[in-house]
Write a protein that holds these residues in place. Structure first.
Motif, PDB file in Angstrom:
ATOM      1  N   ILE A  68       0.839  -1.199   0.000  1.00  0.00           N
ATOM      2  CA  ILE A  68       0.000   0.000   0.000  1.00  0.00           C
ATOM      3  C   ILE A  68       0.878   1.255   0.000  1.00  0.00           C
ATOM      4  O   ILE A  68       0.643   2.182  -0.787  1.00  0.00           O
ATOM      5  N   SER A  69       1.905   1.272   0.841  1.00  0.00           N
ATOM      6  CA  SER A  69       2.770   2.459   0.873  1.00  0.00           C
ATOM      7  C   SER A  69       3.544   2.613  -0.435  1.00  0.00           C
ATOM      8  O   SER A  69       3.743   3.728  -0.925  1.00  0.00           O
ATOM      9  N   LEU A  70       3.956   1.495  -1.041  1.00  0.00           N
ATOM     10  CA  LEU A  70       4.657   1.560  -2.322  1.00  0.00           C
ATOM     11  C   LEU A  70       3.743   2.102  -3.419  1.00  0.00           C
ATOM     12  O   LEU A  70       4.144   2.952  -4.220  1.00  0.00           O
ATOM     13  N   ILE A  71       2.507   1.641  -3.457  1.00  0.00           N
ATOM     14  CA  ILE A  71       1.548   2.122  -4.460  1.00  0.00           C
ATOM     15  C   ILE A  71       1.290   3.614  -4.273  1.00  0.00           C
ATOM     16  O   ILE A  71       1.227   4.370  -5.246  1.00  0.00           O
ATOM     17  N   ARG A  72       1.157   4.042  -3.029  1.00  0.00           N
ATOM     18  CA  ARG A  72       0.962   5.473  -2.764  1.00  0.00           C
ATOM     19  C   ARG A  72       2.145   6.279  -3.299  1.00  0.00           C
ATOM     20  O   ARG A  72       1.959   7.317  -3.949  1.00  0.00           O
ATOM     21  N   MET A  73       3.352   5.814  -3.013  1.00  0.00           N
ATOM     22  CA  MET A  73       4.545   6.536  -3.445  1.00  0.00           C
ATOM     23  C   MET A  73       4.620   6.591  -4.967  1.00  0.00           C
ATOM     24  O   MET A  73       4.867   7.643  -5.553  1.00  0.00           O
ATOM     25  N   ILE A  74       4.402   5.457  -5.611  1.00  0.00           N
ATOM     26  CA  ILE A  74       4.474   5.409  -7.071  1.00  0.00           C
ATOM     27  C   ILE A  74       3.397   6.298  -7.683  1.00  0.00           C
ATOM     28  O   ILE A  74       3.653   7.022  -8.650  1.00  0.00           O
ATOM     29  N   SER A  75       2.206   6.290  -7.110  1.00  0.00           N
ATOM     30  CA  SER A  75       1.126   7.145  -7.616  1.00  0.00           C
ATOM     31  C   SER A  75       1.494   8.619  -7.536  1.00  0.00           C
ATOM     32  O   SER A  75       1.226   9.384  -8.461  1.00  0.00           O
ATOM     33  N   MET A  76       2.120   9.004  -6.454  1.00  0.00           N
ATOM     34  CA  MET A  76       2.490  10.415  -6.288  1.00  0.00           C
ATOM     35  C   MET A  76       3.626  10.829  -7.214  1.00  0.00           C
ATOM     36  O   MET A  76       3.677  11.964  -7.670  1.00  0.00           O
ATOM     37  N   GLU A  77       4.529   9.916  -7.504  1.00  0.00           N
ATOM     38  CA  GLU A  77       5.732  10.273  -8.260  1.00  0.00           C
ATOM     39  C   GLU A  77       5.686   9.894  -9.736  1.00  0.00           C
ATOM     40  O   GLU A  77       6.573  10.267 -10.495  1.00  0.00           O
ATOM     41  N   SER A  78       4.666   9.167 -10.162  1.00  0.00           N
ATOM     42  CA  SER A  78       4.665   8.643 -11.533  1.00  0.00           C
ATOM     43  C   SER A  78       4.559   9.726 -12.601  1.00  0.00           C
ATOM     44  O   SER A  78       5.055   9.534 -13.710  1.00  0.00           O
ATOM     45  N   GLU A  79       3.963  10.855 -12.277  1.00  0.00           N
ATOM     46  CA  GLU A  79       3.895  11.913 -13.281  1.00  0.00           C
ATOM     47  C   GLU A  79       5.283  12.503 -13.544  1.00  0.00           C
ATOM     48  O   GLU A  79       5.664  12.727 -14.685  1.00  0.00           O
ATOM     49  N   ARG A  80       6.049  12.709 -12.480  1.00  0.00           N
ATOM     50  CA  ARG A  80       7.407  13.242 -12.642  1.00  0.00           C
ATOM     51  C   ARG A  80       8.379  12.178 -13.118  1.00  0.00           C
ATOM     52  O   ARG A  80       9.334  12.475 -13.826  1.00  0.00           O
TER      53      ARG A  80
END
Length: 144
Positions: free
Chosen positions: A43-55
């Motif tokens: 869950i924490s990994l998905i949150r991080m990837i979701s936040m950073e995937s645009e950049r």
């Protein structure tokens, strides 16, 4: 970091269970997948990837390739075998795998990622969800 965190987790998913029926195999696979997807680490990994995937679009791509894609491929291979023995319809196995995995992880993971659900699901709730998904999936794809 992504590869280090994701690879061991999805190696568990890619070890496809072979049970005596398609229903039981899909239930076992679905439970394994859902338990992994709902782990605090995932869950924490998905949150991080979701936040950073645009950049960092490469980040999301590597996560997908090292994680969910491996599960999709394992399930698609199993479903291709089930097509050959006429247990499921002769349709695109990767599409069927993606449908199954979306049904399994969809709402449970979404609500945890968004923080709406904070308490882990009980084993009974996990099983009930997976059994329902398998019923729906087999209604759609079981051979007639």
């Amino acid at each position: 970091m992504i590869e280090r965190r994701v690879r061991p987790v999805f190696e568990q998913v890619a070890k496809f269970p072979e049970c005596d029926t398609a229903e039981k195999t899909l239930q076992t696979f679905g439970l394994n997948l859902l338990r992994i997807a709902l782990s605090p680490e995932q869950i924490s990994l998905i949150r991080m990837i979701s936040m950073e995937s645009e950049r960092y679009p490469e980040l999301a791509k590597r996560f997908y390739e090292n994680g969910p894609k491996r599960g999709e491929d394992a399930l698609a291979a199993y479903l291709s075998d089930q097509v050959k023995v006429k247990r499921v319809r002769d349709e695109d196995s990767l599409t069927m795998a993606r449908h199954f995995m979306s049904l399994i992880t969809g709402s449970p993971v979404r609500w945890f990622v968004l923080g709406f659900d904070t308490e882990p699901l009980s084993e009974r709730s996990l099983r009930k969800h997976v059994e329902g998904v398998v019923r729906v999936f087999l209604r759609a794809y079981a051979a007639l």
